[in-house]
Design an enzyme around this catalytic site. Structure first.
Site, PDB file in Angstrom:
ATOM      1  N   LYS A 151       0.848  -1.186   0.000  1.00 41.20           N
ATOM      2  CA  LYS A 151       0.000   0.000   0.000  1.00 41.20           C
ATOM      3  C   LYS A 151       0.894   1.251   0.000  1.00 41.20           C
ATOM      4  O   LYS A 151       2.067   1.156   0.408  1.00 41.20           O
ATOM      5  CB  LYS A 151      -0.930  -0.003   1.209  1.00 41.20           C
ATOM      6  CG  LYS A 151      -0.236   0.379   2.530  1.00 41.20           C
ATOM      7  CD  LYS A 151      -1.228   0.894   3.516  1.00 41.20           C
ATOM      8  CE  LYS A 151      -0.550   1.407   4.771  1.00 41.20           C
ATOM      9  NZ  LYS A 151      -0.292   2.828   4.793  1.00 41.20           N
ATOM     10  N   HIS A 181      -0.640  -5.124   5.659  1.00 39.80           N
ATOM     11  CA  HIS A 181      -0.028  -5.950   6.706  1.00 39.80           C
ATOM     12  C   HIS A 181      -0.940  -6.173   7.899  1.00 39.80           C
ATOM     13  O   HIS A 181      -0.735  -7.106   8.680  1.00 39.80           O
ATOM     14  CB  HIS A 181       1.313  -5.349   7.155  1.00 39.80           C
ATOM     15  CG  HIS A 181       1.193  -4.087   7.949  1.00 39.80           C
ATOM     16  ND1 HIS A 181       1.218  -2.833   7.366  1.00 39.80           N
ATOM     17  CD2 HIS A 181       1.039  -3.879   9.274  1.00 39.80           C
ATOM     18  CE1 HIS A 181       1.100  -1.919   8.303  1.00 39.80           C
ATOM     19  NE2 HIS A 181       0.987  -2.509   9.474  1.00 39.80           N
ATOM     20  N   LYS A 185      -1.996 -10.001  10.866  1.00 38.44           N
ATOM     21  CA  LYS A 185      -1.973 -10.113  12.324  1.00 38.44           C
ATOM     22  C   LYS A 185      -2.846 -11.284  12.771  1.00 38.44           C
ATOM     23  O   LYS A 185      -3.949 -11.489  12.275  1.00 38.44           O
ATOM     24  CB  LYS A 185      -2.459  -8.812  12.969  1.00 38.44           C
ATOM     25  CG  LYS A 185      -1.529  -7.625  12.717  1.00 38.44           C
ATOM     26  CD  LYS A 185      -2.048  -6.380  13.389  1.00 38.44           C
ATOM     27  CE  LYS A 185      -1.156  -5.180  13.109  1.00 38.44           C
ATOM     28  NZ  LYS A 185       0.182  -5.306  13.692  1.00 38.44           N
ATOM     29  N   GLU A 219      -2.237   5.893  17.461  1.00 35.36           N
ATOM     30  CA  GLU A 219      -0.792   5.841  17.662  1.00 35.36           C
ATOM     31  C   GLU A 219      -0.374   6.988  18.573  1.00 35.36           C
ATOM     32  O   GLU A 219      -0.895   8.099  18.439  1.00 35.36           O
ATOM     33  CB  GLU A 219      -0.058   5.964  16.322  1.00 35.36           C
ATOM     34  CG  GLU A 219      -0.348   4.857  15.328  1.00 35.36           C
ATOM     35  CD  GLU A 219       0.321   5.114  13.999  1.00 35.36           C
ATOM     36  OE1 GLU A 219       1.307   4.422  13.686  1.00 35.36           O
ATOM     37  OE2 GLU A 219      -0.132   6.012  13.275  1.00 35.36           O
ATOM     38  N   ASP A 239      -3.637   7.260   4.583  1.00 41.59           N
ATOM     39  CA  ASP A 239      -2.593   6.447   5.193  1.00 41.59           C
ATOM     40  C   ASP A 239      -3.148   5.302   6.030  1.00 41.59           C
ATOM     41  O   ASP A 239      -2.537   4.240   6.117  1.00 41.59           O
ATOM     42  CB  ASP A 239      -1.691   7.326   6.064  1.00 41.59           C
ATOM     43  CG  ASP A 239      -0.432   6.608   6.523  1.00 41.59           C
ATOM     44  OD1 ASP A 239       0.271   6.061   5.657  1.00 41.59           O
ATOM     45  OD2 ASP A 239      -0.155   6.606   7.731  1.00 41.59           O
ATOM     46  N   HIS A 244      -6.242   0.082   6.209  1.00 48.52           N
ATOM     47  CA  HIS A 244      -6.279  -0.730   7.423  1.00 48.52           C
ATOM     48  C   HIS A 244      -7.670  -0.784   8.062  1.00 48.52           C
ATOM     49  O   HIS A 244      -8.219  -1.864   8.300  1.00 48.52           O
ATOM     50  CB  HIS A 244      -5.297  -0.185   8.462  1.00 48.52           C
ATOM     51  CG  HIS A 244      -3.865  -0.202   8.024  1.00 48.52           C
ATOM     52  ND1 HIS A 244      -3.373  -1.112   7.115  1.00 48.52           N
ATOM     53  CD2 HIS A 244      -2.811   0.571   8.365  1.00 48.52           C
ATOM     54  CE1 HIS A 244      -2.084  -0.902   6.926  1.00 48.52           C
ATOM     55  NE2 HIS A 244      -1.722   0.119   7.674  1.00 48.52           N
TER      56      HIS A 244
END
Length: 483
Positions: A151, A181, A185, A219, A239, A244
């Site tokens: 991405k 990614h 997980k 974050e 982003d 995600h």
């Protein structure tokens, strides 16, 4: 029994870059150490730096040491399986040189012609690289050929559509592995097991029992050295939200697939996106962090222009207009410089309609809630009310917990899982072209007509103006964040 794919040549374009150093090479070392890679597998780094095989092997050794990969794991990769080719200015002759090097490796190691091309590159050179691979005939071979793309896949609907068109001119969809990614997980993969293998959850996974769903990815760090890229890429929406959070959203909301297979799962995820109502701009809040005396504001970060209008926080409300979810709000929230790094999914069940305990003047905690924690403490917890022993009659909210770390000593890193899936030809955890375009289509309104920016102080939980885009009475999440 250890799964071992067929021998292949793995080509990393951007083999000396940050992604290769921090993620790909450590993941490949762990796969090799765990005997998941055949000993004849060859890894070819491709980048612009002038290097030979020996200097590339030294580079890999240093990268693995910096990534704190144990010495015994490092040794599993730092041998004669590592090779390097400089691509110079990415001319047709450069790609022909890459093709010649691959052919020589296959001949020297008696390989069947299986090839994986990983584009660990800036998005702006995806098109040039894909065209170069096609012109050099590297879109097919005697074995299988697979293309892995990181991405972001496009920066809006038009660019994503154009990139899909370009890729499909060179590779078939069944050869393309678009990596997110987050899907590697363990907790994310377990979402389907949690839902579909446990009757207690699937039986209540609908509008009759679920009051709201909140997907949170926060974050505590700022943009750091990524300021220039982050600002130009468009901030939190591009982003984090478009990829995600949207992937988590589709996994939570999708119907039961007909089989645990890539096509069946992708079909259900795409159906969710196609059923999602157009965004209401009044239910979208963008934010940007201010300094707090310890860390700078976004506009004071390196490489950020003072005219920037890029958001570092976004919260919004989605509705899926289908039989299962009609009327249930999905709150998606993500931001930088939050109070803590946290990724979790909260499923709030509807409160009991009975007033059985009113005579005791007991205030129940609104509803039972399932929290699926992705990081930093992966696991699940179901929060519900119990009676406190003794008198007077009172209740308390308690969690029923499961934590991966307490049960399993080791879990593979996301890139280990995803790389192994590529080599085995399993596209289940990868994003289809239609998913990419449907996701961009969903967020086009707030990309073309951005909502106002609301400021928030670093270390808090975002702008006050976003509090209505969350599950009400969110003490439970605050407590979980502070734990």
């Amino acid at each position: 029994m250890v799964n071992v794919p067929e021998p292949s040549v793995i080509v990393i374009f951007g083999g000396t870059g940050d992604l290769a150093r921090r993620k790909l090479l450590p993941a490949m070392a762990r796969l090799a150490h765990g005997k998941h890679l055949p000993p004849t597998t060859q890894i070819l780094g491709v980048a612009r730096e002038p290097m030979d095989d020996a200097s590339f092997r030294e580079f890999v050794q240093e990268a693995l040491t910096a990534a704190k990969v144990p010495k015994d794991v490092t040794q599993a990769l730092c041998g004669t399986c590592l090779h390097y080719t400089s691509i110079g200015t990415a001319t047709p002759a450069d790609f022909e040189a890459v093709a010649a090097r691959i052919a020589s490796l296959e001949q020297a190691h008696d390989l069947p012609g299986n090839r994986a091309f990983y584009l660990a590159l800036p998005p702006q050179v995806f098109a040039l690289t894909i065209e170069g691979l096609g012109a050099a005939g590297l879109n097919q071979s005697a074995g299988w050929t697979r293309l892995i793309i990181e991405k972001p896949f496009g920066h809006d609907l038009a660019s994503a559509h154009e990139l899909n068109r370009l890729v499909h001119a060179v590779y078939r969809e069944d050869q393309i592995y678009r990596i997110d990614h987050y899907l590697g997980k363990e907790t994310v993969q377990n979402l389907m097991v949690l839902r579909f293998a446990n009757t207690i959850f699937e039986s209540v996974w609908n509008r009759d029992r679920v009051e709201a769903v909140q997907i949170t990815v926060m974050e505590d760090i700022g943009v750091g050295s990524r300021g220039n890229y982050y600002d130009k890429s468009g901030g939190a929406i591009r982003d984090m939200l478009q990829n995600h959070l949207t992937q988590l959203f589709t996994l939570v909301a999708m119907e039961i697939p007909s089989a645990y297979e890539a096509d069946a799962i992708r079909y259900e995820k795409i159906k969710v996106l196609r059923s999602t109502r157009h965004l209401d701009p009044n239910r979208v809040v963008r934010g940007r962090y201010l300094g707090n005396g310890k860390v700078p504001s976004y506009l004071d970060e390196p490489d950020i222009p003072n005219t920037s209008t890029t958001e570092t926080f976004v919260a919004l409300e989605l509705f899926v207009d289908n039989w299962r979810w009609a009327g249930v709000p999905f709150y998606l929230r993500t931001g930088k410089r939050m109070g803590k790094t946290l990724s979790q999914i909260a499923v709030r069940l509807r409160p009991s309609p009975a007033a059985l305990f009113d005579k005791f003047q007991v205030k129940l905690e609104t509803a039972d809630t399932l929290i699926i924690s992705l990081q930093p403490d992966s696991g699940f917890s179901l929060h519900f009310d119990v009676k406190v022993p003794g008198t007077p009659f009172r209740t308390e909210r308690v969690p029923l917990d499961f934590r991966y770390a307490a049960r399993y000593s080791e879990s593979p890193e996301a890139y280990e899982t995803l790389l192994l899936d590529v080599l085995e030809g399993d596209q289940t955890l990868f994003v289809h072209a239609d998913e990419v375009e449907q996701s961009w289509k969903l967020y086009t309104p707030i990309l073309e007509a951005p909502t106002p920016l609301h400021e928030y102080v670093a270390g808090t939980w975002g702008p006050d103006g976003a509090s209505h885009l969350a599950i009400p009475d969110a003490d439970l999440w605050q407590e979980n964040w502070k734990r």
